[in-house]
Design an enzyme around this catalytic site. Structure first.
Site, PDB file in Angstrom:
ATOM      1  N   ASP A 130       0.877  -1.159   0.000  1.00 58.20           N
ATOM      2  CA  ASP A 130       0.000   0.000   0.000  1.00 58.20           C
ATOM      3  C   ASP A 130       0.927   1.224   0.000  1.00 58.20           C
ATOM      4  O   ASP A 130       2.081   1.132   0.407  1.00 58.20           O
ATOM      5  CB  ASP A 130      -0.848  -0.062   1.279  1.00 58.20           C
ATOM      6  CG  ASP A 130      -1.637   1.195   1.501  1.00 58.20           C
ATOM      7  OD1 ASP A 130      -2.394   1.577   0.605  1.00 58.20           O
ATOM      8  OD2 ASP A 130      -1.481   1.811   2.582  1.00 58.20           O
ATOM      9  N   ASP A 176      -0.064   5.120   0.783  1.00 56.24           N
ATOM     10  CA  ASP A 176      -0.286   6.092   1.860  1.00 56.24           C
ATOM     11  C   ASP A 176      -0.334   5.381   3.213  1.00 56.24           C
ATOM     12  O   ASP A 176      -1.200   4.533   3.433  1.00 56.24           O
ATOM     13  CB  ASP A 176      -1.616   6.832   1.658  1.00 56.24           C
ATOM     14  CG  ASP A 176      -1.613   7.681   0.398  1.00 56.24           C
ATOM     15  OD1 ASP A 176      -0.523   8.087  -0.030  1.00 56.24           O
ATOM     16  OD2 ASP A 176      -2.696   7.945  -0.144  1.00 56.24           O
ATOM     17  N   GLY A 235      -7.398   4.128   3.043  1.00 55.72           N
ATOM     18  CA  GLY A 235      -7.516   3.109   2.002  1.00 55.72           C
ATOM     19  C   GLY A 235      -8.788   3.194   1.173  1.00 55.72           C
ATOM     20  O   GLY A 235      -8.965   2.445   0.212  1.00 55.72           O
ATOM     21  N   SER A 270      -5.026   5.239  -4.355  1.00 54.47           N
ATOM     22  CA  SER A 270      -4.852   6.652  -4.721  1.00 54.47           C
ATOM     23  C   SER A 270      -4.624   6.874  -6.209  1.00 54.47           C
ATOM     24  O   SER A 270      -3.751   6.253  -6.820  1.00 54.47           O
ATOM     25  CB  SER A 270      -3.683   7.246  -3.949  1.00 54.47           C
ATOM     26  OG  SER A 270      -3.462   8.571  -4.372  1.00 54.47           O
TER      27      SER A 270
HETATM   28  P1  B16 Z   1      -6.692   9.929  -3.905  1.00 53.17           P
HETATM   29  P2  B16 Z   1      -3.699   3.993  -0.061  1.00 53.17           P
HETATM   30  C1  B16 Z   1      -5.617   5.842  -0.186  1.00 53.17           C
HETATM   31  O1  B16 Z   1      -4.324   5.437  -0.450  1.00 53.17           O
HETATM   32  C2  B16 Z   1      -5.684   6.691   1.083  1.00 53.17           C
HETATM   33  O2  B16 Z   1      -5.379   5.904   2.212  1.00 53.17           O
HETATM   34  C3  B16 Z   1      -7.084   7.236   1.237  1.00 53.17           C
HETATM   35  O3  B16 Z   1      -7.157   8.046   2.392  1.00 53.17           O
HETATM   36  C4  B16 Z   1      -7.444   8.048  -0.010  1.00 53.17           C
HETATM   37  O4  B16 Z   1      -8.776   8.547   0.076  1.00 53.17           O
HETATM   38  C5  B16 Z   1      -7.306   7.148  -1.244  1.00 53.17           C
HETATM   39  O5  B16 Z   1      -5.988   6.651  -1.308  1.00 53.17           O
HETATM   40  C6  B16 Z   1      -7.613   7.881  -2.528  1.00 53.17           C
HETATM   41  O6  B16 Z   1      -6.629   8.845  -2.742  1.00 53.17           O
HETATM   42  O7  B16 Z   1      -7.700  10.959  -3.528  1.00 53.17           O
HETATM   43  O8  B16 Z   1      -5.269  10.447  -3.934  1.00 53.17           O
HETATM   44  O9  B16 Z   1      -7.046   9.213  -5.189  1.00 53.17           O
HETATM   45  O10 B16 Z   1      -3.637   3.965   1.429  1.00 53.17           O
HETATM   46  O11 B16 Z   1      -4.599   2.938  -0.686  1.00 53.17           O
HETATM   47  O12 B16 Z   1      -2.331   4.056  -0.711  1.00 53.17           O
HETATM   48 MG    MG Z   2      -2.854   3.175   3.303  1.00 54.42          MG
END
Ligand code: B16
Ligand code: MG
Length: 214
Positions: free
Chosen positions: A9, A11, A46, A117
């Site tokens: 993952d 973030d 996530g 993300s």
């Molecule tokens: P974006 P991960 C996720 O990343 C984040 O944890 C989550 O808080 C966020 O809303 C999601 O990505 C979408 O991100 O707005 O940049 O497309 O933890 O799956 O790496």
């Molecule tokens: Mg994450």
């Protein structure tokens, strides 16, 4: 070796953008008079951008919003978020993460990203990992957000490695569930580790070098 690949993952695992997400959502929510705090924010880990917005809107008391208005709110948040991301640099890649990645690669493991993300390519570029991974599966190539396993299943497909030979590394409970539903074992850090969501719940990402040995 117990695994042939590790799918990370982004973030909360590779780098810490949680605070930037929080501040951007907080500005948007304050502007709409919607109560938003860190407890609600924890539920967004996530979760995709639009699904995150729906969680925040659970406390919205105003007139019904059209799909276009929701898109505008999500865009407003993302613009603020990307402003913060512009400040990121290789200094935002923790040493223990880079050393662990290099150690795993040194053992012959394939390394991939599995992130919800849509900003993944931008973030990886900012922290100096733009061309590092063997596969990048992210919010741009999936239709269903974690806890659906799609993002990890696609990462394993890109690598050409069966699910049961892939280890997922996650900081979100929803992400750990996604890994399990994809038929993968999961090692957790952060919030997910505190909740005991993984097959391994780590205090430091460095523990991965032992876990992959089996
Ligand atoms: P974006 P991960 C996720 O990343 C984040 O944890 C989550 O808080 C966020 O809303 C999601 O990505 C979408 O991100 O707005 O940049 O497309 O933890 O799956 O790496
Ligand atoms: Mg994450």
């Amino acid at each position: 070796m117990k695994f042939d690949a590790v799918i990370f993952d982004l973030d909360g695992v590779i780098c810490s953008t949680d605070e930037y997400h929080y501040k951007a959502w907080k500005t948007m929510a304050d502007g709409m008079g919607i109560p938003f705090d860190r407890t609600v924010n924890n539920r967004l880990r996530g979760v995709s951008r639009m699904a995150s917005l729906e969680i925040i809107l659970e406390k919205y008391k105003g007139p019904a919003l059209s799909p276009e208005q929701k898109e505008d709110l999500a865009r407003e948040k993302n613009d603020l978020y990307r402003e913060s991301l512009r400040e990121m640099s290789t200094a935002d890649l923790p040493e223990e993460v880079k050393e662990t990645l290099d150690a795993l690669r040194g053992k012959g493991l394939k390394l991939a990203i599995g992130s919800s993300s849509k900003n993944t390519p931008f973030i990886l570029g900012q922290i100096g990992l733009g061309n590092y991974f063997d596969a990048v599966s992210d919010g741009n190539n999936i239709t269903r957000s974690k806890p659906d396993p799609e993002v990890f299943v696609k990462a394993a497909e890109m690598l050409g490695i069966p699910a049961d030979r892939c280890l997922v590394v996650e900081d979100a409970v929803s992400g750990a569930e996604a890994g399990h539903r994809g038929g993968m074992m999961v090692a957790c850090v952060g919030d997910a580790a505190k909740n005991g969501a993984g097959d391994w719940n780590m205090e430091s990402i460095r523990e991965l070098t032992e876990i992959v040995k089996g």
